[in-house]
Design a protein around this motif. Sequence first.
Motif, short mmCIF file in Angstrom:
data_model
loop_
_atom_site.label_atom_id
_atom_site.label_comp_id
_atom_site.label_asym_id
_atom_site.label_seq_id
_atom_site.Cartn_x
_atom_site.Cartn_y
_atom_site.Cartn_z
N LEU A 85 29.31 43.79 42.31
CA LEU A 85 30.65 44.05 41.77
C LEU A 85 31.73 43.50 42.71
N ASP A 86 31.51 43.60 44.02
CA ASP A 86 32.46 43.05 44.98
C ASP A 86 32.58 41.53 44.80
N LYS A 87 31.45 40.86 44.62
CA LYS A 87 31.46 39.42 44.41
C LYS A 87 32.14 39.07 43.09
N TYR A 140 42.10 45.04 39.56
CA TYR A 140 41.62 46.42 39.41
C TYR A 140 42.10 47.07 38.11
N ASP A 141 43.01 46.39 37.42
CA ASP A 141 43.52 46.93 36.15
C ASP A 141 42.72 46.44 34.94
N LYS A 180 39.88 33.19 40.00
CA LYS A 180 39.99 32.54 38.69
C LYS A 180 41.30 32.87 37.98
N ILE A 181 41.74 34.10 38.11
CA ILE A 181 42.85 34.61 37.30
C ILE A 181 44.15 34.57 38.08
N GLN A 182 45.19 34.13 37.42
CA GLN A 182 46.52 34.18 38.02
C GLN A 182 47.22 35.43 37.52
N PHE A 183 47.47 36.34 38.42
CA PHE A 183 48.13 37.59 38.06
C PHE A 183 49.64 37.47 38.27
N PRO A 184 50.42 38.20 37.44
CA PRO A 184 49.98 39.11 36.38
C PRO A 184 49.37 38.35 35.19
N LEU A 185 48.32 38.93 34.61
CA LEU A 185 47.63 38.36 33.46
C LEU A 185 48.13 39.02 32.18
N GLU A 186 48.56 38.20 31.23
CA GLU A 186 49.00 38.74 29.94
C GLU A 186 48.00 38.33 28.87
N GLU A 187 47.46 39.31 28.19
CA GLU A 187 46.44 39.04 27.16
C GLU A 187 46.49 40.14 26.11
N ASN A 188 46.51 39.73 24.84
CA ASN A 188 46.53 40.68 23.73
C ASN A 188 47.69 41.67 23.83
N GLY A 189 48.83 41.17 24.31
CA GLY A 189 50.00 42.03 24.39
C GLY A 189 50.01 42.99 25.56
N LYS A 190 49.01 42.88 26.44
CA LYS A 190 48.93 43.77 27.60
C LYS A 190 49.11 42.94 28.88
N LEU A 236 36.86 36.83 40.10
CA LEU A 236 37.97 37.02 39.17
C LEU A 236 39.31 36.82 39.86
N THR A 237 39.41 37.26 41.10
CA THR A 237 40.66 37.11 41.85
C THR A 237 40.99 35.63 42.05
#
Length: 467
Positions: A235-237, A261-262, A245-255, A242-243
């Motif tokens: 899970l740590d890996k 961690y969210d 790969k993803i540019q935060f804040p991530l907006e998806e499906n209106g959220k 994900l950290t």
Amino acid sequence: MRVFDPKYPKYTPHQKLNFVGTVQRYFEFINRDNKESTNDTYMDFYNNNIFPYVNYGKPVESFDIDYVDDLVRKIQEKNEYRDSTIYSTIRHLMYDPCKCFFNEFYPKNNPFEINPTDFRRGGDGSESQESAILSIVKSLTVEEEKKTFQILLADPGTDKGEYLGLAVMFFTACRNNEACGLNYGDILEMINYPNCFYIQITKSVEYRTNTLKSGGKTQNAFRRLPLVSIFKEFLDKRIECLTSKIQFPLEENGKVYQTVYDIPIACRGNKYGTRCNSDDLTIAGRRFLRDEVGIKKSRIAGIMVSISEDKDTEYDLGEKDVTTYLLRRNMATHLYTLGFSVLESQYFMGHKMEGTALKRSDFGDETFLYEMWKKIQRHPLNQEQNHIYNCDKSLNLKNQSNVKLFIDSKETSDYLIQIDVKEMEDPIKVDIIGDFIETNVFEKQEEIQNEEVNIIRFINEAYKKED
């Protein structure tokens, strides 16, 4: 040739196909190889013995295995059918049209892809249904479990987000709707016991949706479950992947998700902000068991039949989904061999705790939680982990292997280490690393007073990785 024209409504009030309309749509295709007399009999079955008990306002697109199974039970009760009629005819008349409908309109999410009609009795068919069900292996074999472990934990960067949900179920025995409700922020470290982690279940998803709700299937859902170290490392890996790969804040499906961690642990494919629902894990789980682990379709269907047969009996485990049933049963077996008490097992599995003044909240206390954490580290799939302990004044370890003791003393001291085995043939191997002035070994053999068999060694041997 008789034309099948049902005398009941074929559409819901919102003009969606109901079960009657679905049967009419696929009747000729399903029964194309039958004799005309057989099809006439089936038409009469539908009009006189099945359609009267169907909800015409319910669209078929909302059907699942559980709903159809309950409908089959109702039809059996109303018509007083023998079990043999249900097995040979009624199940096919109910499940086959549903399977065709989903194959046409929802091929990627077909809950009827594997269903009870796929269960076949062995040999020449002379075997009774009861005997056939009893012969089904209803737990994962050692090889199947090792294969499940290797596939689910092969790639922390996988785009199969559903596999993360299956991995959570595999290592924590939580139900599919509970696994869907978990975020990475639900992985917590014990305050008083550093480097000891658990996952906290406080919510789940509503039936057939990915909408979060407080609690779960029962009032026993709230619990803290200790994590096996090898799964926590995975899970740590995953979080690291994900950290990056993803540019935060991530907006998806209106959220909007501010940090990793969210976001949900079990997501749909590579849509990291889209939470799975229980159907997603049900369908992914069946395909995984069949296509990846290699469990035969007929065996999966047989377990479905067994679950249905056990409903409302003393053997009813309360699980309708095959994947949930297998993974929870698998972990329950491990809890027993790892030395979990009955109360600890009841808490871990989310069952009602009986015969105790203790409350569920007591087991969430870190003192109780740490005791369970120590036991879960002896999971046979966690064997490559060295169990490390600091030796202070005294230390009592039972039924453990791969134990490493760190003895840090600036002054000359004497240490007495006593190692007991339950059986005469249990091997003992001690490797001493470091500078010791003198080491003495005292061997004492005593007659074993009980007939208890130490199965832990045999279990660990069975799970060892092949060279």
